[in-house]
Design an enzyme around this catalytic site. Structure first.
Site, mmCIF file in Angstrom:
data_model
loop_
_atom_site.group_PDB
_atom_site.id
_atom_site.type_symbol
_atom_site.label_atom_id
_atom_site.label_comp_id
_atom_site.label_asym_id
_atom_site.label_seq_id
_atom_site.Cartn_x
_atom_site.Cartn_y
_atom_site.Cartn_z
ATOM 1 N N GLU A 259 7.222 -11.138 -3.968
ATOM 2 C CA GLU A 259 5.951 -9.354 -4.386
ATOM 3 C C GLU A 259 7.146 -8.913 -4.505
ATOM 4 O O GLU A 259 7.335 -8.164 -5.794
ATOM 5 C CB GLU A 259 5.008 -9.859 -3.668
ATOM 6 C CG GLU A 259 3.765 -10.380 -3.716
ATOM 7 C CD GLU A 259 2.478 -10.491 -4.621
ATOM 8 O OE1 GLU A 259 2.861 -9.179 -5.025
ATOM 9 O OE2 GLU A 259 2.122 -11.222 -4.929
ATOM 10 N N CYS B 282 -10.001 0.810 -5.194
ATOM 11 C CA CYS B 282 -10.859 0.961 -4.620
ATOM 12 C C CYS B 282 -11.193 2.764 -3.682
ATOM 13 O O CYS B 282 -12.887 2.202 -3.479
ATOM 14 C CB CYS B 282 -10.197 0.199 -3.112
ATOM 15 S SG CYS B 282 -8.725 1.462 -2.576
ATOM 16 N N CYS C 81 -4.960 3.593 -7.180
ATOM 17 C CA CYS C 81 -5.385 2.433 -7.149
ATOM 18 C C CYS C 81 -6.932 2.709 -7.098
ATOM 19 O O CYS C 81 -7.354 3.710 -7.586
ATOM 20 C CB CYS C 81 -5.831 1.590 -4.866
ATOM 21 S SG CYS C 81 -6.056 -0.245 -4.814
ATOM 22 N N ARG D 146 -10.028 -8.611 0.700
ATOM 23 C CA ARG D 146 -8.617 -8.564 -0.111
ATOM 24 C C ARG D 146 -7.808 -9.758 -0.198
ATOM 25 O O ARG D 146 -6.917 -9.282 -0.289
ATOM 26 C CB ARG D 146 -8.004 -6.728 0.002
ATOM 27 C CG ARG D 146 -9.349 -5.886 0.478
ATOM 28 C CD ARG D 146 -8.516 -4.700 -0.231
ATOM 29 N NE ARG D 146 -8.948 -3.299 0.008
ATOM 30 C CZ ARG D 146 -10.459 -2.724 -0.342
ATOM 31 N NH1 ARG D 146 -10.884 -3.521 -0.995
ATOM 32 N NH2 ARG D 146 -9.907 -1.736 0.161
ATOM 33 N N LYS E 68 2.779 -6.064 0.207
ATOM 34 C CA LYS E 68 1.391 -5.261 0.940
ATOM 35 C C LYS E 68 0.353 -6.153 1.660
ATOM 36 O O LYS E 68 0.036 -6.717 0.744
ATOM 37 C CB LYS E 68 0.678 -4.350 0.077
ATOM 38 C CG LYS E 68 -0.470 -3.996 0.795
ATOM 39 C CD LYS E 68 -1.100 -2.970 0.169
ATOM 40 C CE LYS E 68 -2.829 -2.701 0.625
ATOM 41 N NZ LYS E 68 -3.331 -1.370 0.003
ATOM 42 N N TYR F 130 1.655 8.425 9.857
ATOM 43 C CA TYR F 130 0.697 9.914 10.209
ATOM 44 C C TYR F 130 1.535 11.001 11.170
ATOM 45 O O TYR F 130 0.490 11.817 11.155
ATOM 46 C CB TYR F 130 -1.028 9.092 10.681
ATOM 47 C CG TYR F 130 -1.565 8.532 9.751
ATOM 48 C CD1 TYR F 130 -1.949 9.002 8.120
ATOM 49 C CD2 TYR F 130 -1.236 6.814 8.935
ATOM 50 C CE1 TYR F 130 -2.341 8.500 7.406
ATOM 51 C CE2 TYR F 130 -1.902 6.740 8.279
ATOM 52 C CZ TYR F 130 -2.568 7.122 6.917
ATOM 53 O OH TYR F 130 -3.348 6.150 5.937
ATOM 54 N N SER G 250 -2.867 2.598 8.970
ATOM 55 C CA SER G 250 -3.560 3.680 9.779
ATOM 56 C C SER G 250 -3.356 3.111 11.734
ATOM 57 O O SER G 250 -4.117 4.169 12.479
ATOM 58 C CB SER G 250 -4.867 3.880 9.572
ATOM 59 O OG SER G 250 -5.053 2.699 8.874
ATOM 60 N N LYS H 210 4.525 -3.059 3.975
ATOM 61 C CA LYS H 210 3.049 -2.704 4.700
ATOM 62 C C LYS H 210 2.326 -3.515 5.407
ATOM 63 O O LYS H 210 1.441 -4.682 4.280
ATOM 64 C CB LYS H 210 1.841 -1.847 3.519
ATOM 65 C CG LYS H 210 0.975 -1.551 3.797
ATOM 66 C CD LYS H 210 0.126 -0.646 3.073
ATOM 67 C CE LYS H 210 -1.478 -0.056 3.567
ATOM 68 N NZ LYS H 210 -1.929 0.275 2.702
ATOM 69 N N CYS I 153 -10.457 -3.084 -5.035
ATOM 70 C CA CYS I 153 -8.729 -2.406 -5.585
ATOM 71 C C CYS I 153 -8.512 -2.802 -7.226
ATOM 72 O O CYS I 153 -7.924 -2.345 -7.452
ATOM 73 C CB CYS I 153 -7.749 -3.061 -5.327
ATOM 74 S SG CYS I 153 -7.666 -2.532 -3.399
HETATM 75 C C1 PBG Z 1 -5.986 1.049 -1.062
HETATM 76 C C2 PBG Z 1 -4.975 1.381 0.780
HETATM 77 C C3 PBG Z 1 -5.311 1.285 1.803
HETATM 78 C C4 PBG Z 1 -4.464 1.539 2.598
HETATM 79 C C5 PBG Z 1 -2.936 2.292 1.915
HETATM 80 N N1 PBG Z 1 -4.023 2.520 0.607
HETATM 81 C C6 PBG Z 1 -6.287 -0.068 2.432
HETATM 82 C C7 PBG Z 1 -6.256 -1.149 1.953
HETATM 83 O O1 PBG Z 1 -6.000 -1.561 1.280
HETATM 84 O O2 PBG Z 1 -7.683 -1.642 2.241
HETATM 85 C C8 PBG Z 1 -3.773 1.521 3.852
HETATM 86 C C9 PBG Z 1 -3.256 2.492 4.237
HETATM 87 C C10 PBG Z 1 -3.681 2.744 6.331
HETATM 88 O O3 PBG Z 1 -4.313 2.147 6.637
HETATM 89 O O4 PBG Z 1 -3.174 4.049 6.859
HETATM 90 N N2 PBG Z 1 -5.406 0.370 -1.424
HETATM 91 ZN ZN ZN Z 2 -7.252 -0.822 -2.944
#
Ligand code: PBG
Ligand code: ZN
Length: 332
Positions: free
Chosen positions: A241, A129, A127, A225, A203, A321, A282, A256, A137
């Protein structure tokens, strides 16, 4: 006429739950460590193991300390990582050029880890970002809009540099249209025909990424985003998607976050024959820790129940995690 015993009081479902041995006999097993991918944050420097305030138990590692940490998870049977690069503002530009630098921190981490642990399967997050000064991104046009097609070229450059560094799998997470086709094509023409392509295919624009953005230093400096990540209010588009990414050449699909989207995992599993990964993000990690910390639940119970739910929905691969705490929380 014989009596029907298939009703109460003869029928008693509690018979099958009366002791642990019977219960365990009938229980679907929790996924083994071979199903887990541990997401890790890697920074420049050496001897760094910086705790993440919003994600207790997770750290930003320099390459040397990461090799040690991987030794510990490897001993538990976890053989896979998802690598995120974390860099300071001095490395960030509007187009995120650091992302495809051959001696960038991700590229070097891949080389060092594969040398130390040859049987490791390394996924890299692809990515922009993490490396753009604006934190989006993709690249922006003059009005601050994320430009799709130019971003594809840059994402392909990042993916290629990860494959060249020895990554087993690249995982594009930018949610740009056409990114899977662009990356698959770039990999093929560079001779990387064995590189796995795991698409972050469905996502969502989610409120559950907060702790990650702090850890990865990747929050957008303005806006959100929602113009590229999927809208959780639109089921059909969310399915499309993933199905489109399958037709563009993804080897594996992903949902996700995972816990709010078990229905999507389940539907996707019925709509594809590709493996389905769930990213246990996370916010889902930190939410369970926060609950346990307040005395409102037992962490081990919460983790096992949530992983069991993802598994039941049809998850093949768990990007989680909890991986580095597998023995403590998930082993019987
Ligand atoms: C970046 C990305 C993100 C995550 C994985 N890759 C954050 C976002 O899209 O802002 C999130 C992973 C997580 O929250 O554990 N493209
Ligand atoms: Zn990103």
């Amino acid at each position: 006429m014989s009596k029907n015993f298939a009703e109460f009081p003869e029928l008693r479902l509690r018979r099958l739950r009366q002791n642990a041995t019977v219960r365990n006999m009938l229980a679907a097993p929790l996924p083994g460590p071979e199903k887990f991918v541990w997401p890790v944050f890697v920074v420049e420097g050496s001897g760094v193991k910086q705790p993440l305030a919003a994600m207790p138990g997770q750290f930003r590692y320099s390459i040397d300390t990461l090799v040690e940490a991987v030794g510990e998870v490897h001993a538990m049977g976890i053989k896979s990582l998802m690598i995120f690069g974390v860099v300071g503002p001095e490395c960030k530009t509007p187009s995120g050029d650091y992302g495809w630098s051959p001696d960038g921190v991700v590229q070097r981490a891949v080389g060092t880890l594969k040398a130390a642990w040859p049987d490791l399967v390394i996924f890299t997050d692809v990515c922009l970002c993490e490396y753009t000064s604006h934190g989006h991104c993709g690249v922006l046009d003059g009005s601050g809009k994320v430009v799709n097609d130019h971003s594809l070229e840059l994402l392909a450059k990042i993916a290629l540099s990860h494959a060249a560094a020895g990554a087993d799998a690249v995982a594009p997470s930018a949610m740009m249209d056409g990114q899977i086709a662009a990356i698959r094509q770039a990999l093929e023409s560079a001779g990387h025909q064995d590189t796995l392509l795991l698409s972050y295919s469905t996502k969502f624009a989610s409120g559950m990424y907060g702790p990650f953005r702090e850890a990865a230093n990747s929050a957008p400096s303005s806006g959100d985003r929602k113009a590229y990540q999927a809208d959780w209010r639109n089921l059909r588009s969310a399915m499309l998607e993933s199905l489109l990414d399958e037709s563009e050449g993804a080897d594996m699909l992903m949902v996700k976050p995972s816990l709010f989207y078990l229905d999507i995992i389940c539907r996707l599993k019925e709509s594809t024959l590709l493996p389905v990964a769930a990213y246990n993000v996370s916010g889902e990690y930190s939410m369970l820790i926060a609950t346990a910390d307040r005395g409102w639940g037992d962490l081990k119970t919460l983790v096992r129940e949530s992983i069991g739910a993802m598994s039941r929905a049809g998850t093949d691969i768990f990007i989680s995690y909890w991986s580095n705490q597998y023995d403590k929380l998930l082993k019987e």
